[in-house]
Design an enzyme around this catalytic site. Structure first.
Site, PDB file in Angstrom:
ATOM      1  N   TRP A 128       0.866  -1.182   0.000  1.00  0.00           N
ATOM      2  CA  TRP A 128       0.000   0.000   0.000  1.00  0.00           C
ATOM      3  C   TRP A 128       0.900   1.228   0.000  1.00  0.00           C
ATOM      4  O   TRP A 128       1.773   1.338   0.876  1.00  0.00           O
ATOM      5  CB  TRP A 128      -0.869  -0.054   1.266  1.00  0.00           C
ATOM      6  N   ASP A 164      -0.265  -5.702   9.345  1.00  0.00           N
ATOM      7  CA  ASP A 164      -1.331  -4.750   9.043  1.00  0.00           C
ATOM      8  C   ASP A 164      -2.558  -5.565   8.636  1.00  0.00           C
ATOM      9  O   ASP A 164      -2.564  -6.196   7.580  1.00  0.00           O
ATOM     10  CB  ASP A 164      -0.861  -3.843   7.891  1.00  0.00           C
ATOM     11  N   ALA A 173      -6.151  -4.833   7.888  1.00  0.00           N
ATOM     12  CA  ALA A 173      -7.180  -3.803   7.678  1.00  0.00           C
ATOM     13  C   ALA A 173      -8.450  -4.390   7.058  1.00  0.00           C
ATOM     14  O   ALA A 173      -9.447  -3.681   6.931  1.00  0.00           O
ATOM     15  CB  ALA A 173      -6.622  -2.699   6.791  1.00  0.00           C
ATOM     16  N   LYS A 215     -13.149  -1.069   7.277  1.00  0.00           N
ATOM     17  CA  LYS A 215     -13.805  -1.879   6.244  1.00  0.00           C
ATOM     18  C   LYS A 215     -14.775  -2.875   6.855  1.00  0.00           C
ATOM     19  O   LYS A 215     -15.896  -3.023   6.399  1.00  0.00           O
ATOM     20  CB  LYS A 215     -12.767  -2.648   5.412  1.00  0.00           C
TER      21      LYS A 215
HETATM   22  C1  LMR Z   1      -7.077   2.022  -0.232  1.00  0.00           C
HETATM   23  O1  LMR Z   1      -5.983   1.483  -0.384  1.00  0.00           O
HETATM   24  O2  LMR Z   1      -7.765   2.420  -1.182  1.00  0.00           O
HETATM   25  C2  LMR Z   1      -7.629   2.195   1.158  1.00  0.00           C
HETATM   26  O3  LMR Z   1      -6.777   1.630   2.084  1.00  0.00           O
HETATM   27  C3  LMR Z   1      -7.973   3.595   1.478  1.00  0.00           C
HETATM   28  C4  LMR Z   1      -6.792   4.498   1.611  1.00  0.00           C
HETATM   29  O4  LMR Z   1      -6.734   5.235   2.603  1.00  0.00           O
HETATM   30  O5  LMR Z   1      -5.916   4.507   0.752  1.00  0.00           O
END
Ligand code: LMR
Length: 398
Positions: free
Chosen positions: A130, A211, A213, A246
């Site tokens: 991410w 992590d 999420a 989520k």
């Molecule tokens: C995403 O990757 O779209 C989500 O985790 C929201 C974000 O804050 O980026």
């Protein structure tokens, strides 16, 4: 003084979501930010959360500050949700946690603790990961190394490469792992692979930072935490960043938790005091509303059952969307997209180039990240044909 600051580019995810919102095309498709959208294209409030909120609004008599560690009921509920009721670490008192502003706050508090223990420590992140992981952890002063994870050719985890790279992780290093529903690729580790990582952490002495999420949106609440729980059973120390964005739909309420699994109860208690001090430095105390709702849903039997049912239905629907998307894409492109069905959670890469993602945006108002990451939970019966046809046309154009 401030005039010296130039404009900076928008966030790679939120910027595209904003561009989609501004697009007047009525056929536009938003597959950018990871939020769950229902068949009507709305991000719904869970029924259990709405009921908890109605009750909270009636009963709440104060808006006084929360303590820096947050709501105790929320913290114990999150520990049980993430680690499982019978977790030996929990029963041994080796776990503490603090409520944080969302999963991002949880990551940041985790990073503060790592940096306090080992200033400038090296964090191994998956390639890809991410994109916000890097600035979130890096702004604390942590350093990074990457380990290979996703193989675009096989559309799966390149576990041999992961193992090869993580052989370089030493005592004092941290390895950031996605607990489930890998963001951005959706390709998850098998339980055997988690076990191998536990062996490596045990032998090499690195600290896993997990992590999680998206618990509950891959294969279910317990199955999605199985790899994490295996590490917790096998290792003396594990850091965890959890989020209710989520799986409880509490996105804007910024509700998350950092969990510390430590070698002994005294260390777990010490880490909570460290985290409280870190929180005080950054944001003082967490927001109350989302955590108080989550605490009710985690503690009240009827609300809990209601929430679990709705979450399970969401999970099934996402998996159903994956199946439908595979067949629609195959019809429109003649290519094999079967890997989408093997992946978990909200995200998958379509395997398109950045130019193709741009063409989809500019010519068809279909918005995905430049990496061709799509939010599968943004697909519905009204947009799936248009999406698949648009991908087909862009692929045909080369
Ligand atoms: C995403 O990757 O779209 C989500 O985790 C929201 C974000 O804050 O980026």
């Amino acid at each position: 003084m401030l005039e010296c600051l130039p404009q900076v580019p928008e966030d790679s995810i939120l910027g595209l979501a904003a561009a989609c919102r501004a697009d007047p095309n009525p056929r536009k498709v938003d597959l950018t930010v990871g939020i769950y959208m229902n068949e009507e294209g709305l991000c719904p409030v869970f029924d259990a959360i709405r009921l908890a909120q109605d009750a909270l609004v009636q009963e709440e008599r104060t808006k006084a500050y929360m303590p820096p560690a947050g709501d105790p009921g929320f913290n114990s509920g999150m520990q049980q949700l993430v680690l499982g009721l019978g977790s030996p670490a929990l029963l041994d008192g080796r776990v503490s946690s603090i409520q944080t502003p969302g999963g991002c706050g949880a990551l940041r508090v985790g990073a503060e603790i790592i940096n306090a223990a080992a200033p400038g420590a090296r964090v191994w992140v998956s390639d890809p990961t991410w994109p916000v992981h890097i600035p979130l952890l890096g702004s604390v002063g942590l350093q990074f190394a990457t380990y290979r994870y996703y193989d675009p050719a096989s559309h799966g985890v390149n576990f041999d490469a992961l193992v090869e790279d993580l052989k370089g992780a030493r005592h004092g290093d941290v390895v950031l792992l996605h607990g489930c529903c890998h963001n951005p690729c959706g390709a998850d580790l098998s339980l055997e692979q988690w076990a191998q990582i536990a062996d490596m952490a045990d032998h090499q002495g690195f600290l896993p930072f997990i992590d999680i999420a998206y618990q509950g949106l891959g294969d279910g609440l317990d199955a999605d935490a199985a790899g994490l729980r295996l590490l917790v059973e096998r290792l003396p120390e594990v850091l965890i960043a959890a989020s209710c964005s989520k799986n409880m739909g509490l996105y804007r309420e910024r509700t998350g938790a950092t969990l510390f699994v430590s070698a002994n109860p005294a260390s777990a208690a010490a880490l909570r005091t460290q985290a409280q001090v870190a929180a005080r430095r950054i944001y003082s105390m967490p927001p109350a509303h989302g955590a108080l709702l989550a605490a009710r849903v985690l503690q009240d039997e009827a609300l809990n059952a209601n929430w679990r049912n709705e979450l399970e239905a969401m999970c099934w629907r996402i998996n159903g969307l994956r199946t439908s998307l595979v067949s629609k894409l195959e019809q429109c492109t003649g290519r094999d997209f079967g890997f989408i069905e093997r992946e978990k959670g909200m995200f998958s890469f379509l395997g398109l180039s950045a130019d193709q993602a741009l063409a989809l945006r500019e010519q068809y108002s279909v918005y995905m990240l430049d990496s061709s990451r799509i939010n599968v939970a943004g697909i519905n019966g009204a947009n799936i044909d248009y999406l698949a046809e648009s991908v087909g046309k862009v692929l045909q154009a080369g």
